[in-house]
Design a protein around this motif. Sequence first.
Motif, mmCIF file in Angstrom:
data_model
loop_
_atom_site.group_PDB
_atom_site.id
_atom_site.type_symbol
_atom_site.label_atom_id
_atom_site.label_comp_id
_atom_site.label_asym_id
_atom_site.label_seq_id
_atom_site.Cartn_x
_atom_site.Cartn_y
_atom_site.Cartn_z
ATOM 1 N N ILE A 146 0.858 -1.183 0.000
ATOM 2 C CA ILE A 146 0.000 0.000 0.000
ATOM 3 C C ILE A 146 0.892 1.230 0.000
ATOM 4 N N ARG A 147 0.629 2.159 -0.907
ATOM 5 C CA ARG A 147 1.428 3.381 -0.950
ATOM 6 C C ARG A 147 0.935 4.352 0.117
ATOM 7 N N LEU A 148 1.840 4.866 0.919
ATOM 8 C CA LEU A 148 1.519 5.829 1.972
ATOM 9 C C LEU A 148 2.074 7.196 1.592
ATOM 10 N N LEU A 149 1.211 8.203 1.653
ATOM 11 C CA LEU A 149 1.620 9.580 1.380
ATOM 12 C C LEU A 149 1.239 10.425 2.592
ATOM 13 N N ARG A 150 2.244 10.803 3.373
ATOM 14 C CA ARG A 150 1.998 11.565 4.597
ATOM 15 C C ARG A 150 2.158 13.066 4.327
ATOM 16 N N TYR A 151 1.203 13.839 4.821
ATOM 17 C CA TYR A 151 1.220 15.292 4.687
ATOM 18 C C TYR A 151 1.239 15.920 6.078
ATOM 19 N N PRO A 152 1.717 17.138 6.182
ATOM 20 C CA PRO A 152 1.716 17.803 7.495
ATOM 21 C C PRO A 152 0.293 18.103 7.968
ATOM 22 N N VAL A 153 0.121 18.184 9.276
ATOM 23 C CA VAL A 153 -1.198 18.518 9.823
ATOM 24 C C VAL A 153 -1.604 19.922 9.383
ATOM 25 N N GLU A 154 -0.658 20.848 9.402
ATOM 26 C CA GLU A 154 -0.940 22.222 8.975
ATOM 27 C C GLU A 154 -0.690 22.311 7.472
ATOM 28 N N LYS A 155 -1.778 22.258 6.717
ATOM 29 C CA LYS A 155 -1.683 22.261 5.256
ATOM 30 C C LYS A 155 -2.850 23.041 4.688
ATOM 31 N N ASP A 156 -2.817 23.284 3.373
ATOM 32 C CA ASP A 156 -3.813 24.152 2.735
ATOM 33 C C ASP A 156 -4.980 23.387 2.127
ATOM 34 N N LYS A 157 -4.959 22.061 2.180
ATOM 35 C CA LYS A 157 -6.017 21.255 1.574
ATOM 36 C C LYS A 157 -6.435 20.152 2.540
ATOM 37 N N THR A 158 -7.711 19.792 2.486
ATOM 38 C CA THR A 158 -8.176 18.684 3.302
ATOM 39 C C THR A 158 -7.650 17.366 2.744
ATOM 40 N N ASP A 159 -7.710 16.334 3.587
ATOM 41 C CA ASP A 159 -7.284 15.014 3.115
ATOM 42 C C ASP A 159 -8.164 14.542 1.957
#
Length: 221
Positions: free
Chosen positions: A73-86
């Motif tokens: 499974i490919r995992l793409l982690r983003y910061p909590v403080e970001k400009d777009k919703t998950d």
Amino acid sequence: MVRGNIERGLIFANGEFSPGDVPRPKAGDLIVCADGGLRHAMAIGLRPHVVLGDFDSLGQVEREFLQKEAGSIRLLRYPVEKDKTDGHLAVEYALRAGVKEILMFGGLGGRFDHTLGNLLLAWICLARGVPLQIVGQKQYVSMLKGPDRAEIRGKARDYVSLLPLTPTVIGVTTQGLYYPLDDAILYLGDTRGISNELVANIGSVEVRDGVLFILRVQRDD
């Protein structure tokens, strides 16, 4: 990036979820989970291709699952403080992968700001020529921008509502609905288009100019 002969994107968000709304997966489906939406996919035995987001909604069970499936499974982690919703990130991923349509589950209910944000993601998809339908609790929401026509598939007596998103929606013509519209104009803020009904299993809406939401609510009575 998962690519190939992909026809349909199935996106699982972290809102209210009803397993019975999910269609049988097809070989060409791309399954993307937006953070805690992984829980919904797991609940119906689906293994996603991609899980992305800031992972602040993943519980211990989901984290252990991802550890067990590491590499598949490919995992793409983003910061909590970001400009777009998950959910937004998941839709963009599916669009870049080349899907031809998107179904989002778990995109309704809970916080209304997230629900409304998910619904408006359909605008981004329309700009790419990809229809987005958000499904949950026997409710189906899509967006139509004229000049265009959309089929409404369900069963007789299902509720159908047409909600304008532009000041006017011009040339609205319906087929297969209890209250027909023929080259009508719907106005933003007016409730004329609410609580129509299908009279057969298939209806349609045609719009000459403007943008509206099409909402179908499945009735079991």
